[in-house]
Scaffold this motif. Structure first.
Motif, PDB file in Angstrom:
ATOM      1  N   LEU A   1       0.842  -1.182   0.000  1.00  0.00           N
ATOM      2  CA  LEU A   1       0.000   0.000   0.000  1.00  0.00           C
ATOM      3  C   LEU A   1       0.883   1.239   0.000  1.00  0.00           C
ATOM      4  O   LEU A   1       1.964   1.226   0.582  1.00  0.00           O
ATOM      5  CB  LEU A   1      -0.880   0.038   1.255  1.00  0.00           C
ATOM      6  N   THR A   2       0.409   2.288  -0.624  1.00  0.00           N
ATOM      7  CA  THR A   2       1.074   3.584  -0.522  1.00  0.00           C
ATOM      8  C   THR A   2       0.283   4.386   0.489  1.00  0.00           C
ATOM      9  O   THR A   2      -0.933   4.564   0.337  1.00  0.00           O
ATOM     10  CB  THR A   2       1.085   4.305  -1.880  1.00  0.00           C
ATOM     11  N   CYS A   3       0.947   4.852   1.539  1.00  0.00           N
ATOM     12  CA  CYS A   3       0.257   5.514   2.642  1.00  0.00           C
ATOM     13  C   CYS A   3       0.788   6.926   2.866  1.00  0.00           C
ATOM     14  O   CYS A   3       2.002   7.147   2.886  1.00  0.00           O
ATOM     15  CB  CYS A   3       0.415   4.703   3.923  1.00  0.00           C
ATOM     16  N   GLN A   4      -0.152   7.864   3.060  1.00  0.00           N
ATOM     17  CA  GLN A   4       0.173   9.246   3.382  1.00  0.00           C
ATOM     18  C   GLN A   4      -0.235   9.492   4.835  1.00  0.00           C
ATOM     19  O   GLN A   4      -1.421   9.514   5.153  1.00  0.00           O
ATOM     20  CB  GLN A   4      -0.588  10.216   2.471  1.00  0.00           C
TER      21      GLN A   4
ATOM     22  N   ARG B   1      -3.881   7.858   5.160  1.00  0.00           N
ATOM     23  CA  ARG B   1      -4.717   7.589   3.984  1.00  0.00           C
ATOM     24  C   ARG B   1      -3.894   6.652   3.115  1.00  0.00           C
ATOM     25  O   ARG B   1      -2.817   7.014   2.662  1.00  0.00           O
ATOM     26  CB  ARG B   1      -5.001   8.886   3.221  1.00  0.00           C
ATOM     27  N   CYS B   2      -4.407   5.451   2.896  1.00  0.00           N
ATOM     28  CA  CYS B   2      -3.648   4.455   2.135  1.00  0.00           C
ATOM     29  C   CYS B   2      -4.340   4.132   0.824  1.00  0.00           C
ATOM     30  O   CYS B   2      -5.567   4.080   0.749  1.00  0.00           O
ATOM     31  CB  CYS B   2      -3.454   3.185   2.956  1.00  0.00           C
ATOM     32  N   THR B   3      -3.529   3.885  -0.188  1.00  0.00           N
ATOM     33  CA  THR B   3      -4.010   3.522  -1.513  1.00  0.00           C
ATOM     34  C   THR B   3      -3.626   2.078  -1.785  1.00  0.00           C
ATOM     35  O   THR B   3      -2.479   1.673  -1.577  1.00  0.00           O
ATOM     36  CB  THR B   3      -3.388   4.447  -2.578  1.00  0.00           C
TER      37      THR B   3
ATOM     38  N   LYS C   1      -9.318  15.376   5.435  1.00  0.00           N
ATOM     39  CA  LYS C   1      -9.574  15.757   4.042  1.00  0.00           C
ATOM     40  C   LYS C   1      -9.578  14.521   3.140  1.00  0.00           C
ATOM     41  O   LYS C   1      -8.857  14.442   2.156  1.00  0.00           O
ATOM     42  CB  LYS C   1      -8.564  16.782   3.577  1.00  0.00           C
ATOM     43  N   MET C   2     -10.453  13.581   3.480  1.00  0.00           N
ATOM     44  CA  MET C   2     -10.497  12.300   2.784  1.00  0.00           C
ATOM     45  C   MET C   2     -11.090  12.398   1.378  1.00  0.00           C
ATOM     46  O   MET C   2     -10.818  11.561   0.545  1.00  0.00           O
ATOM     47  CB  MET C   2     -11.298  11.282   3.606  1.00  0.00           C
TER      48      MET C   2
END
Length: 124
Positions: free
Chosen positions: A74-77, A89-91, A119-120
């Motif tokens: 996952l890419t996570c911010q 927030r994960c993609t 800010k989802m």
């Protein structure tokens, strides 16, 4: 101060909103949602009165989160911290928001105050 985005290769899932344990040792709390958990028999924060946090619901939510994330990258911010976890927030690898995928599967509810705070945005 926000941290830089990171990749989380998920090796363990506690429940539907985390923590997700990453191979690199980070623990992620999925931002903006609340899933049934094993710690509480209280009603979830939701407008749907029938949605209750019990072990059966927690099992189902954990299975969905595992199916979506386990052994995937996952890419996570990061957007915050909660206890010893990074709220992020994960993609998913297919480009979908993990939070939105959990909502679409009925495995979690949107936690509106945090959804706005982080800010989802809108789910597709």
């Amino acid at each position: 101060m926000l941290m830089a985005p990171f990749v989380c290769e998920v090796v363990r899932v506690h429940d539907g909103d985390g923590p997700l344990w990453c191979r690199n040792g980070k623990k992620v709390r999925v931002a903006g949602i609340q899933a049934p958990d094993y710690e509480s028999a209280q009603p979830c924060r939701t407008h749907r009165a029938a949605y209750v946090c019990d072990d059966r619901a927690a099992d189902a939510s954990q299975r969905v989160a595992s199916r979506l994330t386990l052994r995937k990258r996952l890419t996570c911010q990061p957007v915050d911290r909660s206890y010893s976890r990074i709220v992020a927030r994960c993609t998913l690898p297919d480009g979908r928001s993990l939070s939105c995928a959990m909502l679409a599967a009925g495995a979690a509810t949107r936690w509106d105050s945090y959804w706005r705070r982080y800010k989802m945005g809108e789910c597709r």
